[in-house]
Design a protein around this motif. Structure first.
Motif, PDB file in Angstrom:
ATOM      1  N   ALA A 140      -6.227  -9.852   7.723  1.00 55.23           N
ATOM      2  CA  ALA A 140      -7.403  -9.682   8.477  1.00 55.23           C
ATOM      3  C   ALA A 140      -7.682  -8.051   8.157  1.00 55.23           C
ATOM      4  O   ALA A 140      -8.934  -7.673   8.150  1.00 55.23           O
ATOM      5  CB  ALA A 140      -7.631 -10.069   9.771  1.00 55.23           C
ATOM      6  N   PHE A 141      -6.660  -7.139   8.671  1.00 52.63           N
ATOM      7  CA  PHE A 141      -6.778  -5.941   8.500  1.00 52.63           C
ATOM      8  C   PHE A 141      -7.315  -5.565   6.902  1.00 52.63           C
ATOM      9  O   PHE A 141      -8.332  -4.725   6.867  1.00 52.63           O
ATOM     10  CB  PHE A 141      -5.372  -5.341   8.529  1.00 52.63           C
ATOM     11  N   ALA A 142      -6.860  -5.941   6.001  1.00 52.57           N
ATOM     12  CA  ALA A 142      -7.261  -5.728   4.550  1.00 52.57           C
ATOM     13  C   ALA A 142      -8.702  -6.263   4.487  1.00 52.57           C
ATOM     14  O   ALA A 142      -9.597  -5.391   3.919  1.00 52.57           O
ATOM     15  CB  ALA A 142      -6.610  -6.475   3.569  1.00 52.57           C
ATOM     16  N   ALA A 143      -8.927  -7.359   5.032  1.00 54.52           N
ATOM     17  CA  ALA A 143     -10.575  -7.889   4.824  1.00 54.52           C
ATOM     18  C   ALA A 143     -11.249  -7.154   5.616  1.00 54.52           C
ATOM     19  O   ALA A 143     -12.673  -6.851   5.305  1.00 54.52           O
ATOM     20  CB  ALA A 143     -10.596  -9.387   5.509  1.00 54.52           C
ATOM     21  N   THR A 144     -11.043  -6.483   6.900  1.00 53.84           N
ATOM     22  CA  THR A 144     -11.823  -5.579   7.680  1.00 53.84           C
ATOM     23  C   THR A 144     -12.274  -4.222   7.081  1.00 53.84           C
ATOM     24  O   THR A 144     -13.429  -3.749   6.852  1.00 53.84           O
ATOM     25  CB  THR A 144     -11.269  -5.342   9.013  1.00 53.84           C
ATOM     26  N   VAL A 145     -11.015  -3.737   6.222  1.00 55.79           N
ATOM     27  CA  VAL A 145     -11.374  -2.585   5.555  1.00 55.79           C
ATOM     28  C   VAL A 145     -12.229  -2.672   4.581  1.00 55.79           C
ATOM     29  O   VAL A 145     -13.213  -1.849   4.050  1.00 55.79           O
ATOM     30  CB  VAL A 145     -10.036  -1.927   5.171  1.00 55.79           C
ATOM     31  N   THR A 146     -11.947  -3.777   3.602  1.00 51.27           N
ATOM     32  CA  THR A 146     -12.677  -3.930   2.387  1.00 51.27           C
ATOM     33  C   THR A 146     -14.399  -4.538   2.775  1.00 51.27           C
ATOM     34  O   THR A 146     -15.231  -3.804   2.188  1.00 51.27           O
ATOM     35  CB  THR A 146     -12.511  -4.994   1.519  1.00 51.27           C
ATOM     36  N   GLY A 147     -14.200  -4.983   3.913  1.00 45.29           N
ATOM     37  CA  GLY A 147     -15.724  -5.448   4.479  1.00 45.29           C
ATOM     38  C   GLY A 147     -16.886  -4.165   4.864  1.00 45.29           C
ATOM     39  O   GLY A 147     -17.842  -4.098   4.719  1.00 45.29           O
ATOM     40  N   ARG A 148     -16.062  -3.017   5.386  1.00 46.90           N
ATOM     41  CA  ARG A 148     -16.648  -1.936   6.063  1.00 46.90           C
ATOM     42  C   ARG A 148     -16.900  -0.924   4.744  1.00 46.90           C
ATOM     43  O   ARG A 148     -17.975  -0.276   4.854  1.00 46.90           O
ATOM     44  CB  ARG A 148     -15.607  -1.454   7.169  1.00 46.90           C
TER      45      ARG A 148
END
Length: 440
Positions: A140-148
């Motif tokens: 979810a950390f990776a998903a948050t970074v890529t999403g932002r």
């Protein structure tokens, strides 16, 4: 002399909505992705250790493999169940604070295991503390970074950040297995703790929460996105998102396929491959080195999967990945032997390319179906991944105690992968994503 009154400005001209985005030569998003990559590598030691602890703890304390597998299963379950709340906490307190706190909790739990004398302490220190910390460092950390930070190349960057875990495994697994074999398991646990602590200042000084913090638009966009206000009630938001997503069919299909993904990777191979190979006479260091080689090819496979995700139908990608994984697991019991031989090397390469190739298309499908809540929904899907991993980590140890081998676990996991391939094909894409993707 008459003064001419200039025409009134429109509201849009009078008040600029946002500062114009800067255009640096190399977008800072790539720097943030690099920091996230190194952070995930530095925290990957905790994921490399469980499979190496089973035999030493069994020999020193006499705990059954089922008991040790239970502690590992608690770790894996909390790793997943913490992820959606961590994604919401990142919206509330920022990525940097949450990740720094998570690394500190991991280091504390790993250090405390050095002093344990009872099995419940293993469950508390390694299962609960390391599980909670690692869950906040989950995908979810990776998903948050890529999403932002990204609107273009999201699949590719997701693949690279997912591969960071494999890179960490490549770095730490041979070292930790050497420490366990020559100096015992305690120095290995201390190494994991110190590495996690070393990464904390790196995160605090270099990681940035949002492109707006530095006056940039996300990579691939010309539109400046103001930083959203902190969202209070992280737990309430995570649960509300779950309840909304749980009323939709795609959520259960994604959760089901990802549960099987976790069962057949973290729960099975990462936890039980080393002791299973040892049962056939292979040295622990050799078996751990094979896992490290899986990590090498996982980097290639996951980055390639991210590239494919930007270009092809994600549902068909998932179906192919699960089908190929199932076939490889069905052949594994015939390949285990005292020494490393060419067919085993072929399995390691083949399986490594598929290890977490499922992550980029799964994140993309969560984003397509659930929009801004995609990272939190993926956190819940990841929770199912870890619940599946936890069940197999525990049941695999029990099966080994009951049957005297892991064969039945390998065959059952191959059948589960076939079911996951069918579930991926049943999944429908949202109408907004139905148009064909560009080729470049």
């Amino acid at each position: 002399m008459t003064q001419t009154t200039p025409p009134p400005l429109s509201d849009a001209a009078a008040v600029p909505l946002a500062p114009p985005p800067r255009r640096p030569r190399v977008h800072l998003a790539w720097g943030v992705a690099a920091v996230a990559f190194v952070t995930i590598i530095g925290a990957a030691g905790f994921a490399s250790l469980p499979g190496l602890l089973i035999e030493p703890l069994h020999g020193e304390f006499g705990w059954s493999r089922g008991t040790i597998g239970f502690a590992v299963s608690v770790n894996l379950a909390l790793y997943g169940l913490t992820a959606p709340f961590a994604a919401a906490l990142m919206d509330r307190f920022g990525i940097r604070r949450v990740v720094a706190a998570a690394l500190t909790v991991i280091a504390t739990g790993s250090l405390l295991t050095v002093f344990m004398t009872a099995a419940w302490q293993l469950v508390l220190f390694w299962g609960v503390l390391v599980g909670l910390g690692s869950g906040s460092m989950a995908l979810a950390f990776a998903a948050t970074v890529t999403g932002r930070w990204f609107t273009a190349r999201r699949g590719l960057v997701t693949g690279v950040l997912t591969a960071a875990g494999a890179s960490g495994q490549l770095v730490f697994l041979p070292l930790l297995s050497w420490l366990v074999e020559h100096h015992g398991w305690r120095p290995a646990a201390v190494t994991v703790a110190l590495t996690a602590l070393t990464v904390v200042p790196f995160v605090w000084l270099l990681l940035r929460d949002h492109p707006a913090d530095v006056g940039l638009a996300p990579y691939g966009s010309d539109t400046f996105v103001p930083k959203p206000a902190p969202v209070p009630g992280a737990a309430r938001r995570a649960l509300a998102t779950l309840f909304r997503a749980a009323r939709t069919g795609p959520f259960w299909l994604l959760a089901g396929t990802f549960a099987i993904c976790g069962a057949t990777t973290n729960g099975l191979v990462k936890t039980h491959f080393v002791p299973a190979a040892h049962d056939h006479g292979m040295q622990v260091t050799a078996a751990a080195s094979l896992l490290a080689v899986i990590g090498v090819f996982d980097i290639v496979g996951t980055v390639a999967s991210g590239w494919f995700t930007d270009r092809f139908d994600t549902r068909r990608l998932l179906a192919v990945y699960y089908a190929l994984r199932g076939v490889s697991l069905l052949f594994l019991p015939m390949l285990l032997a005292p020494a490393v031989h060419p067919p085993m090397i072929f399995f390691i390469v083949f399986y490594g390319l598929d290890w977490v190739a499922t992550v980029p298309p799964t994140i993309a499908l969560c984003r397509e179906h659930y929009g801004e809540d995609g990272a939190i929904v993926f956190g819940w899907v990841l929770a199912s991944h870890q619940v599946g991993a936890a069940l197999v980590a525990f049941l695999g140890g029990v099966a080994r105690d009951v049957f005297g081998s892991y064969d039945v676990v390998w065959y059952a996991s191959g059948a589960l992968c076939a079911a996951a391939a069918l579930m991926a094909l049943v999944l429908r894409r949202p109408m907004s994503a139905a148009a064909p993707r560009p080729a470049g």
